[in-house]
Design an enzyme around this catalytic site. Structure first.
Site, PDB file in Angstrom:
ATOM      1  CE  LYS A  22      35.232  38.903  37.988  1.00  0.00           C
ATOM      2  NZ  LYS A  22      35.326  39.438  39.352  1.00  0.00           N
ATOM      3  CG  ASN A  23      38.907  38.257  39.819  1.00  0.00           C
ATOM      4  OD1 ASN A  23      38.023  39.084  39.559  1.00  0.00           O
ATOM      5  ND2 ASN A  23      38.648  37.084  40.341  1.00  0.00           N
ATOM      6  CB  CYS A 116      28.377  40.757  47.124  1.00  0.00           C
ATOM      7  SG  CYS A 116      29.428  39.324  47.359  1.00  0.00           S
ATOM      8  NE  ARG A 121      33.502  39.240  49.052  1.00  0.00           N
ATOM      9  CZ  ARG A 121      33.510  39.249  47.713  1.00  0.00           C
ATOM     10  NH1 ARG A 121      32.369  39.171  47.072  1.00  0.00           N
ATOM     11  NH2 ARG A 121      34.622  39.385  47.034  1.00  0.00           N
ATOM     12  CG  ASP A 305      36.721  33.117  42.032  1.00  0.00           C
ATOM     13  OD1 ASP A 305      37.569  33.972  41.697  1.00  0.00           O
ATOM     14  OD2 ASP A 305      36.006  33.222  43.043  1.00  0.00           O
ATOM     15  NE  ARG A 397      30.044  41.492  39.014  1.00  0.00           N
ATOM     16  CZ  ARG A 397      30.520  40.789  40.046  1.00  0.00           C
ATOM     17  NH1 ARG A 397      29.766  39.852  40.633  1.00  0.00           N
ATOM     18  NH2 ARG A 397      31.729  41.016  40.511  1.00  0.00           N
TER      19      ARG A 397
HETATM   20  C1  EPZ Z   1      38.948  38.307  45.197  1.00  0.00           C
HETATM   21  O1  EPZ Z   1      37.929  38.766  46.070  1.00  0.00           O
HETATM   22  C2  EPZ Z   1      38.267  38.006  43.871  1.00  0.00           C
HETATM   23  N1  EPZ Z   1      37.659  39.217  43.324  1.00  0.00           N
HETATM   24  C3  EPZ Z   1      37.182  36.949  44.085  1.00  0.00           C
HETATM   25  O2  EPZ Z   1      36.623  36.636  42.808  1.00  0.00           O
HETATM   26  C4  EPZ Z   1      37.845  35.685  44.648  1.00  0.00           C
HETATM   27  O3  EPZ Z   1      36.846  34.729  44.917  1.00  0.00           O
HETATM   28  C5  EPZ Z   1      38.590  36.036  45.943  1.00  0.00           C
HETATM   29  O4  EPZ Z   1      39.549  37.092  45.692  1.00  0.00           O
HETATM   30  C6  EPZ Z   1      39.355  34.839  46.503  1.00  0.00           C
HETATM   31  O5  EPZ Z   1      40.252  34.361  45.549  1.00  0.00           O
HETATM   32  C7  EPZ Z   1      38.449  40.102  42.668  1.00  0.00           C
HETATM   33  O6  EPZ Z   1      39.647  39.922  42.535  1.00  0.00           O
HETATM   34  C8  EPZ Z   1      37.770  41.297  42.091  1.00  0.00           C
HETATM   35  P1  EPZ Z   1      39.542  38.007  49.647  1.00  0.00           P
HETATM   36  P2  EPZ Z   1      38.333  39.431  47.512  1.00  0.00           P
HETATM   37  O7  EPZ Z   1      39.798  39.349  50.209  1.00  0.00           O
HETATM   38  O8  EPZ Z   1      39.534  40.256  47.334  1.00  0.00           O
HETATM   39  C9  EPZ Z   1      37.416  37.638  53.884  1.00  0.00           C
HETATM   40  C10 EPZ Z   1      34.917  36.228  41.252  1.00  0.00           C
HETATM   41  O9  EPZ Z   1      34.046  35.358  41.189  1.00  0.00           O
HETATM   42  N2  EPZ Z   1      37.936  38.979  54.156  1.00  0.00           N
HETATM   43  O10 EPZ Z   1      40.703  37.111  49.352  1.00  0.00           O
HETATM   44  O11 EPZ Z   1      37.126  40.053  48.076  1.00  0.00           O
HETATM   45  C11 EPZ Z   1      36.340  37.631  52.805  1.00  0.00           C
HETATM   46  O12 EPZ Z   1      35.071  37.911  53.364  1.00  0.00           O
HETATM   47  C12 EPZ Z   1      35.234  36.910  42.572  1.00  0.00           C
HETATM   48  O13 EPZ Z   1      35.637  36.593  40.284  1.00  0.00           O
HETATM   49  C13 EPZ Z   1      37.804  39.513  55.423  1.00  0.00           C
HETATM   50  O14 EPZ Z   1      37.255  38.897  56.331  1.00  0.00           O
HETATM   51  O15 EPZ Z   1      38.676  38.105  48.320  1.00  0.00           O
HETATM   52  C14 EPZ Z   1      36.407  36.235  52.247  1.00  0.00           C
HETATM   53  O16 EPZ Z   1      35.657  35.374  53.105  1.00  0.00           O
HETATM   54  C15 EPZ Z   1      34.322  36.420  43.705  1.00  0.00           C
HETATM   55  N3  EPZ Z   1      38.287  40.759  55.669  1.00  0.00           N
HETATM   56  C16 EPZ Z   1      37.895  35.881  52.374  1.00  0.00           C
HETATM   57  O17 EPZ Z   1      38.458  36.820  53.312  1.00  0.00           O
HETATM   58  C17 EPZ Z   1      38.901  41.511  54.697  1.00  0.00           C
HETATM   59  O18 EPZ Z   1      39.340  42.647  54.964  1.00  0.00           O
HETATM   60  C18 EPZ Z   1      38.668  35.993  51.075  1.00  0.00           C
HETATM   61  O19 EPZ Z   1      38.488  37.284  50.615  1.00  0.00           O
HETATM   62  C19 EPZ Z   1      39.016  40.953  53.401  1.00  0.00           C
HETATM   63  C20 EPZ Z   1      38.528  39.687  53.146  1.00  0.00           C
END
Ligand code: EPZ
Length: 416
Positions: A22-23, A116, A121, A305, A397
């Site tokens: 998915k990711n 979410c 996020r 995850d 999802r």
């Molecule tokens: C991706 O989310 C994945 N989703 C998530 O999978 C996964 O848990 C996550 O990466 C970490 O590996 C998809 O790929 C669609 P991040 P993403 O940006 O990109 C903070 C699942 O279950 N942050 O690495 O949103 C954020 O709030 C999903 O399949 C900021 O503060 O993850 C989080 O605490 C859930 N500012 C942390 O960084 C930003 O601009 C990691 O987020 C961006 C992120």
């Protein structure tokens, strides 16, 4: 509302081929609009999040249709640059379309993705990267309005290795003039799959999998066919299920390297793990032992995850395991539901202590989020009696058909 029902206590035996990731497919679907032509994705998983992305592509004017097990996109007819609120609310990770739309159209408009189930996020790193490339972004009344008549490549340092921000910057940089160097980029395998797709389309991207990714913008693109990598979190889920229920399960189409922290944890819990190229075999007696402390971290650390499903597998382990969730603020929402089944879990902020209990009891439970829902599947497999799982739209999802998959492994599980 449909429920998944599990009569627990059955061992799992058999072989399963893991679905596409998915990711990986979600950012790749956004990337298809960089090429005004045809893209074919092989091994694309049938998920509600994929259908949400297809809706966005069609709204933008692209054609996107299933051709058997392949998904074909024709972005030559793309003529819009906005993602409406109802589509953004369907899937907040649609924010990854922002960089791609800007690169192709020079304009982009979408509602702010908001938070979410996992907590707020923020997308500050996404927006900062796009601004550094030369985009003008205005956030007003919950809407993002962006113009990028001309983007110029440069060095961009991410304050933390955000997966989404890395992907958004990569896609925008493909439309920027000159070279962009992303420093402190995310190293997740899905980023490497995105790079492979982009290079297959004619873009010049290198370094994915390391902390430094270089993108040479402005390359001519051409039609491409790409096979989506296997889903390492779905694989982790089914390994956790086999560990919890006991039995012997072989997963095909998996990459050992992508699962090493998960298989190491399950091995420490008492499972036997083996396998060759592209497959993993897990044997478990079902009664596991606690494994000290599990800290989630950006790849190659233990994946956030997989936290919920590993926690579920350890609910009857001898001893206590401490989880530290370092990525998301609110990723223990599944704990209350697991406690309804008799689990002994105490949460304080980012720390959860799981103390094994002799047995779990089937109960009426509800999915709180995607991976929390998967944890309920794992717990239901080892609980005594019947577990009825509601709000299964969360699970749909990210998992193509867990009832089909787990039934194939001998679980007594059905939908009603
Ligand atoms: C991706 O989310 C994945 N989703 C998530 O999978 C996964 O848990 C996550 O990466 C970490 O590996 C998809 O790929 C669609 P991040 P993403 O940006 O990109 C903070 C699942 O279950 N942050 O690495 O949103 C954020 O709030 C999903 O399949 C900021 O503060 O993850 C989080 O605490 C859930 N500012 C942390 O960084 C930003 O601009 C990691 O987020 C961006 C992120």
């Amino acid at each position: 509302m449909k429920h998944i029902v599990i009569q627990g206590g059955r061992r799992l035996e058999g072989t399963l081929t893991v679905q596409g990731a998915k990711n990986s497919v979600l950012p790749i679907l956004a990337a298809t609009i960089l090429h005004p032509g045809r893209t074919v994705l092989r091994g694309c998983p049938h998920l509600s999040d994929v259908e949400a992305s297809i809706s966005i592509l069609r709204h933008l004017g692209c054609k996107a249709d299933w051709e058997g097990e392949e998904l074909a996109v024709d972005a030559s007819t793309l003529d819009r640059w906005d993602v409406p609120d109802h589509l953004m609310r369907e899937m907040r990770s649609s924010v990854v379309f922002l960089g791609a739309i800007l690169a192709r159209m020079g304009w982009a408009e979408m509602s702010h993705p908001g938070g979410c189930e996992l907590g707020p996020r923020p997308i500050d790193m996404h927006l900062s990267a796009l601004r550094q490339l030369g985009a003008q972004l205005r956030e007003e009344s919950g809407c993002l309005r962006c113009t990028a008549r001309h983007m110029t490549g440069r060095e961009i340092v991410l304050s933390m290795p955000s997966v989404g921000a890395t992907e958004n910057a990569m896609l925008a940089a493909c439309g920027a003039e000159g070279e962009t160097v992303l420093v402190n980029a995310a190293r997740e395998p899905e980023i490497a799959d995105l790079q492979d797709f982009l290079c297959g389309m004619g873009c010049k991207v290198r370094g994915a999998g390391s902390s430094t990714i270089c993108i040479q913008g402005g390359q001519p693109t051409h039609d491409v066919t790409h096979a989506i990598m296997p889903d390492r979190i779905v694989a982790a889920t089914y390994l956790a299920a086999a560990a919890a229920a006991g039995g012997e399960v072989e997963l095909r189409r998996v990459s050992h390297g992508h699962l090493s922290t998960v298989t190491a944890a399950l091995h420490a819990a008492g499972c036997q793990i083996s396998g060759g190229e592209g497959q993993v075999v897990l044997r478990s007696e079902g009664r596991l032992r606690s494994i000290g402390t599990v800290r989630t971290a950006p790849y190659p650390g233990f994946p956030t995850d997989a936290q919920a499903v590993l926690m579920a597998a350890l609910l009857r382990a001898q001893g206590a395991t401490v989880f530290v969730e370092n990525i998301f603020e609110n990723r223990y929402r599944h704990v209350d539901e697991l406690c309804r089944m008799g689990a002994d879990i105490s949460v304080a902020g980012r720390v959860a202590v799981v103390t094994g209990v002799p047995a779990l009891c089937g109960a009426q439970v509800r999915c709180t989020d995607l991976r929390g829902g998967a944890a309920l599947l794992v717990a239901g497999l080892m609980a005594q009696g019947e577990t009825r799982i509601g709000d299964i739209f969360h699970i749909q999802r990210g998992y193509e058909d867990p009832v089909r998959d787990l039934r194939a492994l001998g679980a007594e599980i059905w939908m009603e």
